[in-house]
Every structure is written in structure tokens, then in C-alpha cells.
Design an enzyme around this catalytic site. Sequence first.
Site, PDB file in Angstrom:
ATOM      1  N   LYS A   8     -14.495   8.488  -3.463  1.00 57.61           N
ATOM      2  CA  LYS A   8     -15.719   8.819  -2.712  1.00 57.61           C
ATOM      3  C   LYS A   8     -16.253  10.181  -3.150  1.00 57.61           C
ATOM      4  CE  LYS A   8     -13.691   6.063   0.895  1.00 57.61           C
ATOM      5  NZ  LYS A   8     -12.646   6.123   1.954  1.00 57.61           N
TER       6      LYS A   8
ATOM      7  N   LYS B  38       1.125  14.517   1.231  1.00 55.85           N
ATOM      8  CA  LYS B  38      -0.230  14.815   0.751  1.00 55.85           C
ATOM      9  C   LYS B  38      -0.410  16.313   0.485  1.00 55.85           C
ATOM     10  CE  LYS B  38      -2.233  10.839   3.234  1.00 55.85           C
ATOM     11  NZ  LYS B  38      -2.873   9.989   2.200  1.00 55.85           N
TER      12      LYS B  38
ATOM     13  N   HIS C 267       0.800  -1.237   0.000  1.00 51.93           N
ATOM     14  CA  HIS C 267       0.000   0.000   0.000  1.00 51.93           C
ATOM     15  C   HIS C 267       0.824   1.273   0.000  1.00 51.93           C
ATOM     16  CE1 HIS C 267      -4.007  -1.791   0.843  1.00 51.93           C
ATOM     17  NE2 HIS C 267      -3.277  -2.735   1.410  1.00 51.93           N
TER      18      HIS C 267
ATOM     19  N   THR D  99      -8.288   6.782  -1.921  1.00 50.34           N
ATOM     20  CA  THR D  99      -9.651   6.252  -2.068  1.00 50.34           C
ATOM     21  C   THR D  99     -10.668   7.349  -1.792  1.00 50.34           C
ATOM     22  OG1 THR D  99      -9.384   5.393   0.168  1.00 50.34           O
ATOM     23  CG2 THR D  99      -9.207   3.808  -1.623  1.00 50.34           C
TER      24      THR D  99
ATOM     25  N   LYS E 146      -8.191  13.944   4.677  1.00 53.58           N
ATOM     26  CA  LYS E 146      -7.297  12.782   4.613  1.00 53.58           C
ATOM     27  C   LYS E 146      -6.314  12.936   5.764  1.00 53.58           C
ATOM     28  CE  LYS E 146      -6.079  14.106   0.370  1.00 53.58           C
ATOM     29  NZ  LYS E 146      -6.242  12.854  -0.365  1.00 53.58           N
ATOM     30  N   ARG E 147      -5.478  11.911   6.009  1.00 54.29           N
ATOM     31  CA  ARG E 147      -4.468  12.063   7.042  1.00 54.29           C
ATOM     32  C   ARG E 147      -3.566  13.246   6.725  1.00 54.29           C
ATOM     33  NH1 ARG E 147      -3.546   7.987  10.820  1.00 54.29           N
ATOM     34  NH2 ARG E 147      -2.057   9.487  11.673  1.00 54.29           N
TER      35      ARG E 147
HETATM   36  C1  26W Z   1       4.121   0.742  10.041  1.00 56.33           C
HETATM   37  C2  26W Z   1       3.511   2.095   9.860  1.00 56.33           C
HETATM   38  C3  26W Z   1       2.529   2.105   8.731  1.00 56.33           C
HETATM   39  C4  26W Z   1       1.181   2.212   9.023  1.00 56.33           C
HETATM   40  C5  26W Z   1       0.268   2.218   7.987  1.00 56.33           C
HETATM   41  C6  26W Z   1       2.944   1.992   7.427  1.00 56.33           C
HETATM   42  C7  26W Z   1       2.035   1.991   6.412  1.00 56.33           C
HETATM   43  C8  26W Z   1       0.692   2.092   6.692  1.00 56.33           C
HETATM   44  C9  26W Z   1      -0.330   2.058   5.591  1.00 56.33           C
HETATM   45  C10 26W Z   1       0.093   1.093   4.512  1.00 56.33           C
HETATM   46  C11 26W Z   1      -0.577   3.415   5.065  1.00 56.33           C
HETATM   47  C12 26W Z   1      -1.804   3.472   4.203  1.00 56.33           C
HETATM   48  O1  26W Z   1      -2.918   3.483   4.698  1.00 56.33           O
HETATM   49  N1  26W Z   1      -1.613   3.546   2.898  1.00 56.33           N
HETATM   50  C13 26W Z   1      -2.704   3.924   2.027  1.00 56.33           C
HETATM   51  O2  26W Z   1      -3.398   2.791   1.554  1.00 56.33           O
HETATM   52  C14 26W Z   1      -4.529   3.164   0.794  1.00 56.33           C
HETATM   53  C15 26W Z   1      -5.301   1.916   0.457  1.00 56.33           C
HETATM   54  O3  26W Z   1      -4.597   1.153  -0.473  1.00 56.33           O
HETATM   55  C16 26W Z   1      -4.117   3.956  -0.433  1.00 56.33           C
HETATM   56  O4  26W Z   1      -5.265   4.370  -1.100  1.00 56.33           O
HETATM   57  C17 26W Z   1      -3.281   5.159  -0.022  1.00 56.33           C
HETATM   58  O5  26W Z   1      -2.781   5.810  -1.166  1.00 56.33           O
HETATM   59  C18 26W Z   1      -2.141   4.733   0.866  1.00 56.33           C
HETATM   60  O6  26W Z   1      -1.440   5.856   1.368  1.00 56.33           O
END
Ligand code: 26W
Length: 807
Positions: free
Chosen positions: A655, A549, A355, A651, A543-544
Site C-alpha cells: 500500500k 515486527k 499466513h 501487505t 501495523k499490529r
Molecule cells: C489463532 C490466533 C491467530 C490469529 C490470526 C493466528 C494467526 C492469525 C493470522 C494468520 C495472522 C495474520 O494476519 N497474518 C498475516 O497475514 C497477512 C496476509 O497474508 C500477511 O501479509 C502477514 O505477513 C501475516 O502476518
Amino acid sequence: MFQDKRAFKNDFLAKLQAMSGKSLEESTAFDKYMAVGGMIRDYISKKWVKTNDRYLEEDVKQVYYFSLEFLLGRLLGSNLLNLGFTEVCRESLVELGIDLNELENAEADAGLGNGGLGRLAACFLDSMASLGIPGHGCGIRYRYGFFEQRIVDGYQVELPDNWLRDGNVWEVRKPDKAVEIRFYGVVREEISKAKTVFVHENYESVLAVPYDTPVIGYGNNTVNTLRLWSAEAVQADFDLSSFSHGNYQKAMEYKYSVEAISQILYPDDNHYKGRELRLKQQYFFVSAGIQSIIRRYKKKNGSLRQLPEKVAIHVNDTHPVLAIPELMRILVDEEEMSWDEAWEITTATISYTNHTILSEAMEKWSTDLFKNLLPRIYMIVYEINERFCRELWDKYPGDWDRIASMAIISDDHIKMAHLAIAGSYSINGVARIHTDILKRQEMKNFFFIYPHKFNNKTNGVTHRRWLMKANPELAALITETIGNGWIDNPAEFIELLKYADDPSFKEQAANVKKRNKTVLVKMIKDKYSIDIDLESIFDVQVKRLHAYKRQLLNVFHIMDLYNRLLETPDLDIAPRTFIFGAKAAPSYFQAKTTIKLINCLAEIINKDKRIMDKIKVVFLENYRVSLAEMIFPAADVSEQISTAGKEASGTGNMKFMLNGAVTIGTMDGANIEIFEKVGPANIFTFGLTAEEVMDYYRSGGYNSHELYQNDHRLKAIIDSLVNGFFPVSAGEFINIYNSLIMHNDEFFVLKDFAAYADTQMKLDKAFRDKGKWLGMSINNIAYAGTFSSDRTIREYAKEIWGVRPLV
Ligand code: 26W
């Protein structure tokens, strides 16, 4: 129960009394919410059992979606929707003088996720159930979900999210299905019947207790399961070993340290920190999930050799990747299989989604920490690495650099993405550009040896929650216009193209948008005492909060507009309302500073009479699923402005589109595919491409300081961060200033500024041409079908999991 209003009212009153012990008059909105929830639970219980019985009897292949996060939001509204009971429920309650919306608002969001990855998992559950696919979720029942955000004096303050305080009507605890998880200790090798066996001793036991939540399909009698695990002390250890020897304190310490495992969701998004408790969480739920899958599998099937024919395990990013060594452990140690056979089964069972390519998000665990916590799992990972490196050596004899860069263990760390690639049969990215970047850059060495493993699955969102539930008026208008086939087949949205120039349809769509905006305006007035012009452009970035971003780019555009308005008060622009919603990770300093900056700017702009209410800025506190459901339907403009190459998919962009907002965005993530669908006439794109960004990183040539010196508009904006323009202490925004000017603006905010501001002017012009704008908006809805998670899940089911709907 739900067959007609009379039955509903009878059952509701009985349920209310039974569950709350109160009369209708005495009961609170929460009591009534619980009562309707209880009715739904009773109603679906048969279907739930039946679904599982059928899966077992017909011995179909099932998929288990392993995820550290499931960002469900509220369930009452979506469950009623999927069961087709919204109307009977709403109308019956009205007859009792009760407002269904009030009951819905009494429900706490299940905020068991950070953002995109967690919400995607929730959309996938909805799609799997609605398509009749035997697919279940596996995760952690966090006692506290994602923190609640308060804004105090413009700053983010975090409060615990005690979502379970008043009980959770949707979950069922299954103590008889608890399993044991082992941490720490030592592993002794022993020879038994001429074979080496591994005996794990002196370990610490933890009990994993499952809580099941039904996942109700839309109009199809399917009820799948989301199984969330809770950590508890093992009774025997707790009572006997410590407690009975009078060591109460030690016993309690043990209990608390165990319960800590499922106590909190880590609030980090795209930023990895190697904390032992997080690794504990990962092994905890993965081991529990796999044990329970194997137990169920064995009920029906004898040998585990056919496991991949009956079970697919999907890991949502690297967080559940310990599924690979855990399955190996069970097959080798407990089922006494040979390594090679176990490996064949494991790598035919597990598939993995990536992701993110942000390097700071990549999980890598220190071997010391790992070995200490999970001694047997470490041995298995070590062996996997040995064999993997040997395979590489055969392919690339002598090429140590390549082998070191691909190894699973190197520099005293275990690289979870490498383990995921070696131990799974499928690796997918979440939008085409993202998969291409994985193949061509981040994972190119792996792609070279395993090209068949790599594939793309562009994300999607459930149109049931994000259109039917969030925007019922638009859903009704669409149905009136093109019939209701789109509900089962969102591709039919395309029929709306015929109406993109139809004045009456346009007017109705405009009226729906206006009513949705009215709801948001009222909320903003009530909560923040800010007056918003209903006719203004609702320009939204939710968004976060993250540097990549580029909320900062948005802020700079607002500052520029403000400066221009001060110079030319009758500047010919449409009034605009800039709306933000974002949580910052509690330890992400610059993200928190950006929230303060947005709030400071809002304060200045909203009260400046000179600009005559032309622009307003609103920061909406505590962005979460339930708030998002109010925001998307009211948005005119969708801000998707990440540095190209950084946002894997996004995503929120989908929406917004589904609700008729028009995107202003970079050529990044799924924006590119949205662009290809709607065409250049129905989206505003700008800025560096991913390739250009990559070139700058590789070859240099970008100098933000030069840009700053030469662009007087930009210079004015950036100087005002540090020249007293904001009523804050001197150093408040110095970090932002430094990141842009002293550290060469890693995310190209300055570089993309001019193009962004120009594109915003074009957007302004388009918005003022009402007919044109509505046409764009309708085009966006018409092309949103592709971005339903039903399309995404069909692709996963067919191309990765090999599972079929049970009809
Ligand atoms: C270990 C710390 C950590 C925590 C969460 C690393 C990575 C994450 C996630 C993978 C971050 C995340 O939510 N990524 C998002 O995933 C979405 C669903 O596929 C994408 O639409 C977003 O672009 C992406 O940033």
C-alpha cells in the site's frame, strides 16, 4: 437515480426523508450517509439478483472464501467508486450544500478483522467482483468488531466497537435462509439397513442467520455476496422447553450463551489461545456456510459427486479448517456416501492458505474440549487421522517419530494445520520466501509426500481502494500521464518509468504528496496539538504491534537520533516525523508496554526545544482501515523491519509503494519481491537474512549482552529504558530490557541496530536530493502493478480454484 445531478438530488431528498423521517435541514451527516447508502442499495439490487441468477443459470463454478475475518473498512466511498458514481454524487451534494467527505466519515468502519489476514480477505472480495469471478465471502457477523483503541496517559485502553449501533445500510438479513448448527450432546451408533448410522442426540441447537452484503465489482455489473452469519436462539427451544415451564432465567441464559457466539471478534493476531468459544465460532460459521453451499448446489445439480466441478471452498488460514470434517459429515452421514468417495470429493473441493509460521500462532485444540463440543466432528477427525497415519506407516514403516510429528492428533491435541494439509488439494504461502520456508522447513515432511499440493501466491492489495479511493489526486495524475488503462490493468503502471526523470511529472507528483501530507498534518494538529514540519520526512510504521515486527528497532533509532542531536544540535539531517499506528492484543503485555514507550518518547522529544523541531514522534490512536487511507498517501518512508523469516508477506508494504513511499526494510516477506522489482536503487534494505536468523536459532552464537556491552550507542539507548530517563515508575520498561538483555533478544533488535541506523543515514541523504528521491518514489509506483490483488486473484482463480470470470 445516478444518471444525472437532477435525478440524484430528487432521489436523494426523497430517500433521506423516507429513511430518516427528517427534513434536509434537520438531518445529520449520518442520516444523509444512510440515504446515499440506501440509494446505492436500491440501484444495485437488480444487478445483485441478476448476478446470482446468471451464476445459477450458466451453472458456472463458484468459489467460496471462508474467513473468520473480513476487514472491510467503510463501504460508501468504495461502492461509489466501483459504480462510477463518485463525481455525480459529490457534485449533486455540493449543490445541496453537502460535503460528500462528511457523509463518508459518518460511516463506521466494518472492523471485522485484526490485521493482514482480514484485510487481505477484503481486498480479495473486491478483486473477485471486479474481475467478474463468481466468488463470495463467508464469515461471521460480529456484533462488536475489533476494539477501539484510546490512548490514556500513554497507555492503550480498549473500548468496545459498537459498529452496528445505528444500523448497517449495506446488509440484508435473510431469515428464510437460516440453518441449524448442533453443539455438544452424544453420538449413538445404530445399525440401519445393514449400515452403521450415527445419531447425534441431546445436542444444543443454534440458529445461524445470514446477513448478505453486496460486493460490487468495478465497472462491470457484477455484484457478488459476502455472507456473514449471526447466531440466534432457536425459537422452539427458547419459548417452549424452558420459558413455558416458567424458567425465565434459564431461557435467557440459553439465549445469551447462543448469542455470545457471534458477539465479538477475538483481538488476537498471531497468537493462539485454546478458548472454547473461538472453536464454537469456527464450527458455527463453517457449518452454516457449507450447509448453505450444498443447498444452493442441489438446486441445480443432482448428485454431489460433481461438487468439485462446481464449487471451490477456500479456507483462510486454519481458522475455517473444520470445513473438511463438516463436508465429510454431510457427505457421509446425510448423503450416505462411502468414506472413500466423500474423501475424494472433500479433498478436491478444499484449498488452504497459510499466513504465518510463528509457532505460537498454530492452532491446536485439546481433544477433550473438541470432543465435548463437537462429538460427531471429533469422530470424523479421528478417522481422518487414523487413515492418514496408516498411509504414513505404509510409506515410512517403523518411523514413529516422523509419524508422530505429522499426525493430525497427537499429545491429546488436534493440529489444525496438519488437518488442513491432509484434507485439501492446495496449500499456498503468501510470498515466495514464506512458501519456500513452508516447503523447506515448517512443512517439509508434508511437502515430501505431497509436493504437488504446495504453491505460492504472493499477496496483493486492491489498487481501487488503496490508490483510486485513498489518493484520488495521484490517481488522476497517473491517468493524465499514461492514460487510464492501469485501472483495469495495473501492470501498466510500468509506463510511469518513462516519467521517472521528467521534471514536470516529478514536480506534480511532489505537489500531490505535499497536499496529502498537509491533510495529515492538519489532522495531527487538530487532534494531538502537535506541529509537524510539512517538509520533514514522514517516516511511517503502521501495523499490529508485535515483537517480531520490531517497532522497538524503530524506537531505538529515534532514541539514537535524539541522543546525537543533543550532542550536535546542528547535526546535518533532514527533519523527520516518525509516525506510528498500532493496536496491541489486550493481553499482550510487552506490546502494550511498547505503546507506552513510544508515547513517552514522543512526549520527551516533541517538547524538547534544544533539538529545534528536527524530529517529532506521533502515535496515531486507533489505527484502522479508514485512518490508513489517510496515512499511506502522505507517507515518504515505509517501515517494514520485521526479523527476517517472520513476516509471511506483509501487505502494508504494498500500500505504501503504490502511494509512492520508499521502503526501508529487511529481506523478509514480500519486501524481497518488492526489492527484486524496483531494484537496489529504489529501496533501502538492511539486516540479517532469514537464513542467518535460522542459523542463529539452530546453532546459537548470538549474544545480545555482548553487543550491548561493546556498542556504546546501543548501551546508552538500552540503559535509558531503566535508568530514570523516562518519567515513569522504576519497573515500567524492565520487561523490554529483560527480553533484550536477559533473554538474548529473540528478534535480533540489537543485532540489526547498527545496520538499520546506517541505512537510515543513507535514506536521509537520498531524501535531501529531491530529484533523486522523487525518481525513487516514481519507480516504486511504476512497479506496484504486480502487487495488485487482481494479479493475485487471477493466479488463485487459474491455478487453484479453476474458476473463470463470467463476462
Ligand atoms: C489463532 C490466533 C491467530 C490469529 C490470526 C493466528 C494467526 C492469525 C493470522 C494468520 C495472522 C495474520 O494476519 N497474518 C498475516 O497475514 C497477512 C496476509 O497474508 C500477511 O501479509 C502477514 O505477513 C501475516 O502476518
